[in-house]
Design an enzyme around this catalytic site. Structure first.
Site, mmCIF file in Angstrom:
data_model
loop_
_atom_site.group_PDB
_atom_site.id
_atom_site.type_symbol
_atom_site.label_atom_id
_atom_site.label_comp_id
_atom_site.label_asym_id
_atom_site.label_seq_id
_atom_site.Cartn_x
_atom_site.Cartn_y
_atom_site.Cartn_z
ATOM 1 N N HIS A 104 2.898 6.406 9.609
ATOM 2 C CA HIS A 104 1.500 6.772 9.839
ATOM 3 C C HIS A 104 1.222 6.664 11.339
ATOM 4 C CE1 HIS A 104 -0.066 6.320 5.587
ATOM 5 N NE2 HIS A 104 0.998 5.552 5.492
ATOM 6 N N HIS B 82 7.708 7.420 5.580
ATOM 7 C CA HIS B 82 6.802 8.135 6.482
ATOM 8 C C HIS B 82 6.125 7.142 7.416
ATOM 9 C CE1 HIS B 82 4.702 7.086 2.757
ATOM 10 N NE2 HIS B 82 3.614 6.905 3.494
ATOM 11 N N GLY C 47 0.786 -1.229 0.000
ATOM 12 C CA GLY C 47 0.000 0.000 0.000
ATOM 13 C C GLY C 47 0.813 1.272 0.000
ATOM 14 N N GLN C 48 2.138 1.160 -0.147
ATOM 15 C CA GLN C 48 2.930 2.403 -0.187
ATOM 16 C C GLN C 48 2.670 3.127 -1.504
ATOM 17 O OE1 GLN C 48 7.199 1.964 0.372
ATOM 18 N NE2 GLN C 48 7.495 4.187 0.605
ATOM 19 N N SER C 49 2.327 4.400 -1.396
ATOM 20 C CA SER C 49 2.056 5.197 -2.600
ATOM 21 C C SER C 49 2.985 6.394 -2.712
ATOM 22 C CB SER C 49 0.595 5.664 -2.606
ATOM 23 O OG SER C 49 0.328 6.443 -1.456
HETATM 24 P P1 DGP Z 1 1.381 5.429 1.826
HETATM 25 O O1 DGP Z 1 0.211 4.918 1.053
HETATM 26 O O2 DGP Z 1 1.741 4.563 3.014
HETATM 27 O O3 DGP Z 1 2.554 5.712 0.918
HETATM 28 O O4 DGP Z 1 0.893 6.809 2.438
HETATM 29 C C1 DGP Z 1 0.925 8.000 1.718
HETATM 30 C C2 DGP Z 1 -0.096 8.917 2.325
HETATM 31 O O5 DGP Z 1 0.220 10.217 1.943
HETATM 32 C C3 DGP Z 1 -1.533 8.665 1.884
HETATM 33 O O6 DGP Z 1 -2.306 8.200 2.990
HETATM 34 C C4 DGP Z 1 -2.045 10.013 1.406
HETATM 35 C C5 DGP Z 1 -0.967 10.971 1.870
HETATM 36 N N1 DGP Z 1 -0.700 12.072 0.977
HETATM 37 C C6 DGP Z 1 -0.359 11.988 -0.340
HETATM 38 N N2 DGP Z 1 -0.160 13.220 -0.840
HETATM 39 C C7 DGP Z 1 -0.348 14.092 0.177
HETATM 40 C C8 DGP Z 1 -0.273 15.509 0.283
HETATM 41 O O7 DGP Z 1 0.028 16.244 -0.663
HETATM 42 N N3 DGP Z 1 -0.550 16.049 1.504
HETATM 43 C C9 DGP Z 1 -0.878 15.267 2.576
HETATM 44 N N4 DGP Z 1 -1.128 15.894 3.737
HETATM 45 N N5 DGP Z 1 -0.936 13.932 2.516
HETATM 46 C C10 DGP Z 1 -0.686 13.354 1.330
#
Ligand code: DGP
Length: 111
Positions: free
Chosen positions: A99, A97, A90-92
């Site tokens: 959570h 980072h 689920g890493q996007s």
């Molecule tokens: P992951 O899927 O574990 O890589 O988590 C990435 C998270 O980052 C996802 O839950 C949405 C968040 N995210 C993506 N782009 C942005 C952004 O521009 N601002 C904020 N606050 N969060 C973001």
């Protein structure tokens, strides 16, 4: 480098910074999965937690210390910390980072 979290750290993209230390920033997740969903992000650009442990282990510890600090400030009775590593998990965003999730009962096993 076209990294969204590097742009937030550089102030090029706005985010509500809840924490901003020498090594770490924290801001609310754009797509919250719980009433409290905060991303705690090292300032160094590395792809995932394992790479952070290799490159800057102190910053990895700082992420967890930040999670504890925020949980206390937000009066969370308990919380979950998660690193997604790899697309299959689920890493996007490929800037490490942590959570921080809380504010509701969190089921186990996670999805
Ligand atoms: P992951 O899927 O574990 O890589 O988590 C990435 C998270 O980052 C996802 O839950 C949405 C968040 N995210 C993506 N782009 C942005 C952004 O521009 N601002 C904020 N606050 N969060 C973001």
């Amino acid at each position: 480098m076209n990294c969204i979290f590097c742009k937030i750290i550089a102030g090029e993209i706005p985010a509500n910074l809840l924490l901003n230390t020498e090594d770490v920033v924290a801001f609310p997740d754009l797509n919250p999965q719980a009433p409290t969903h905060i991303l705690i992000v090292p300032k160094i650009h590395v792809e995932n937690a394992a790479e952070l442990a290799e490159m800057q282990p102190n910053a990895l510890a700082e992420l967890f210390k930040a999670a504890k600090k925020l949980a206390i400030e937000l009066n969370l009775p308990g919380y979950r910390t998660v690193f997604n590593t790899g697309e299959a998990a689920g890493q996007s965003v490929f800037h490490a980072h942590l959570h921080l999730l809380g504010g509701r009962a969190l089921g186990w096993p996670p999805g």
